[in-house]
Design a protein around this motif. Structure first.
Motif, PDB file in Angstrom:
ATOM      1  N   ALA A   5       0.857  -0.820  -0.151  1.00  0.00           N
ATOM      2  CA  ALA A   5       0.315   0.488  -0.312  1.00  0.00           C
ATOM      3  C   ALA A   5       0.818   1.386   0.013  1.00  0.00           C
ATOM      4  N   THR A   6       1.820   0.912   0.648  1.00  0.00           N
ATOM      5  CA  THR A   6       2.877   2.657   0.908  1.00  0.00           C
ATOM      6  C   THR A   6       3.852   2.349  -0.436  1.00  0.00           C
ATOM      7  N   ARG A   7       3.898   1.878  -1.064  1.00  0.00           N
ATOM      8  CA  ARG A   7       4.568   1.619  -2.483  1.00  0.00           C
ATOM      9  C   ARG A   7       4.221   3.043  -3.893  1.00  0.00           C
ATOM     10  N   LEU A   8       2.379   2.614  -3.065  1.00  0.00           N
ATOM     11  CA  LEU A   8       2.110   4.189  -3.891  1.00  0.00           C
ATOM     12  C   LEU A   8       2.682   5.817  -3.411  1.00  0.00           C
ATOM     13  N   LEU A   9       3.550   5.022  -2.253  1.00  0.00           N
ATOM     14  CA  LEU A   9       3.924   6.778  -1.884  1.00  0.00           C
ATOM     15  C   LEU A   9       5.320   7.048  -2.684  1.00  0.00           C
ATOM     16  N   SER A  10       5.911   7.875  -3.321  1.00  0.00           N
ATOM     17  CA  SER A  10       7.490   8.633  -3.519  1.00  0.00           C
ATOM     18  C   SER A  10       7.785   9.247  -2.433  1.00  0.00           C
ATOM     19  N   ALA A  11       9.420   9.582  -3.079  1.00  0.00           N
ATOM     20  CA  ALA A  11      10.076  10.172  -2.250  1.00  0.00           C
ATOM     21  C   ALA A  11       9.848  11.778  -2.398  1.00  0.00           C
ATOM     22  N   GLY A  12       9.430  12.601  -1.078  1.00  0.00           N
ATOM     23  CA  GLY A  12       9.257  13.819  -0.430  1.00  0.00           C
ATOM     24  C   GLY A  12       7.506  13.924  -0.345  1.00  0.00           C
TER      25      GLY A  12
END
Length: 415
Positions: free
Chosen positions: A91-98
């Motif tokens: 689920a948190t792989r949908l986030l990018s750096a920043g």
């Protein structure tokens, strides 16, 4: 990944869970669906395959489990992963750096550990907040996170977060709203109905229900999110094993029946604890004085069977309580048919540093019960004995402290 392509049956979720996959074996006409353990599947020609080619990517048994979970949660589809933590990681792989992740400060210790570690290495940023506090809603509007993580009831205090309110904020600011529904299961709460975008479970817990398999799932509300989480599940290699998926599917057939007994036992235990002199506080949303009671009534269809409470005398009382307990195994996890007692300070939340535990309100006197489906009279008798031991130990400690104080005062007077 499993995506629902057919019209949803009009039958009850209870019936759908019990009858998932029945009659799917057209070769031998077995009542129960077979387990497809094969790693790989035949290609018709180079580059030409059917629905399945390799089990990490897709498997019939795992797809059936995913489809059943998605139906129970009301999602468009789901992925089944190797553990609850791998579901959280997907689920948190949908986030990018920043990108900023907002998460509850008293979330599960494993979630806290992962979020903190990923933030420290720059995968994304995290900020831990108190989502049960209405003022946090305005804070979220100011911070504009990319993802809002909800855990309700929370672990271990069973704090209640208003899913609809947070989902509305997420829509307004363009964030993804994720709800961890492990503590209740779709029997007692369906976050997608209140606007959540993703639902996460450790299927190890209530969905499997027998403490004999580790697994996780992510359920999506829409096709785009489903495709993205399925891609990451395959790319990371965290798909659930076929046999584990079979065990989870088997467990879900009795989910609704188990849940009724779990909760009936839990409510009796809440009443017992609430009347005990050694217990300073009971955490359970069924109690009218619980801060989240009214929200829980709106968004839950049951109170759940996790109960947390705090003992006077802290660690001394805790040690006496668990020493000799018979029907509550001192172990981590929850949601199985067997009753468990957990000490969050030294067990589930030990990976949090001490300031973080204290900020979350986790002290050494806090215990968490996962109430099973044993005979309620046996559980109550066991708890009464444990509480009596805790009270005696706390009393002895107070007596020793008082004697020490008197002796010190006498020594000063003699001087």
């Amino acid at each position: 990944m499993s995506k629902l392509n057919r019209p949803r049956p009009s039958t009850s979720p209870v019936t759908r869970a019990v009858r998932a996959g029945l009659g799917a074996d057209s070769t031998h006409r077995a009542v129960m669906p077979p387990i497809h353990l094969s790693t790989n599947f035949f290609f018709d020609a180079p580059g030409v395959c059917g629905t399945y080619d390799y089990t990490r990517t897709a498997n019939p048994t795992r797809d059936l489990a995913a489809e059943t979970i998605a139906e129970l949660e009301g999602g468009c589809g789901a992925v089944v992963t190797s553990s609850g933590m791998s579901a959280i990681a997907v689920a948190t792989r949908l986030l990018s750096a920043g990108d900023l992740l907002l998460a509850p400060r008293d979330c599960y210790g494993g979630s806290y550990r992962l979020f903190s570690a990923e933030s420290n290495r720059g995968t994304y940023r995290v900020r831990f907040i108190s989502p049960w506090d209405p003022e946090s809603l305005e804070l979220a509007r100011q911070l504009r996170p990319r993802m809002i993580w909800i855990e309700t009831p929370s672990n271990p205090h069973l704090r209640i977060t208003d899913i609809a309110a947070w989902a509305a904020v997420a829509r307004d600011i363009g964030a993804i709203c994720v709800a961890d529904n492990t503590f209740l299961s779709p029997v007692n709460q369906r976050p997608l109905e209140f606007g959540a975008d993703l639902v996460v479970h450790s299927t190890t817990k209530f969905l499997n229900g027998h403490s004999d398999v580790v697994g996780g799932t992510v359920v999506a509300a829409d096709e785009d999110l489903l495709e993205e989480i399925a891609w990451w599940t395959n790319a990371m290699g965290v798909s659930g094993a076929p046999f584990d998926s079979y065990l989870t599917l088997r467990g879900m057939r009795t989910l609704h029946a188990r849940s009724r007994v779990h909760e009936a036992n839990a409510l009796r235990i809440v009443d017992l604890l609430d009347r005990s002199d050694i217990v300073t506080r009971v955490h359970h949303p069924s109690l009218p004085n619980h801060p989240g009671h009214d929200i829980a009534r709106r968004q839950q269809t049951g109170w759940g069977s996790l109960v947390s409470f705090e003992l006077r005398g802290a660690r001394v009382a805790v040690d006496a309580f668990v020493d000799g307990i018979e029907h509550f195994a001192l172990a981590e996890s929850l949601g199985g048919v067997e009753s468990l007692v957990t000490h969050p300070w030294t067990m589930t939340h030990a990976s949090m540093d001490e300031p973080a535990r204290l900020a979350a309100g986790i002290g050494e006197g806090l215990l968490r019960l996962s109430v099973g489906i044993e005979a309620s009279e046996d559980l109550e008798a066991d708890l009464n004995r444990a509480l009596a031991r805790a009270q005696a130990a706390a009393g002895a400690t107070r007596g020793a402290a008082a004697r020490t104080a008197r002796e010190a005062a006498a020594a000063v007077t003699a001087q």
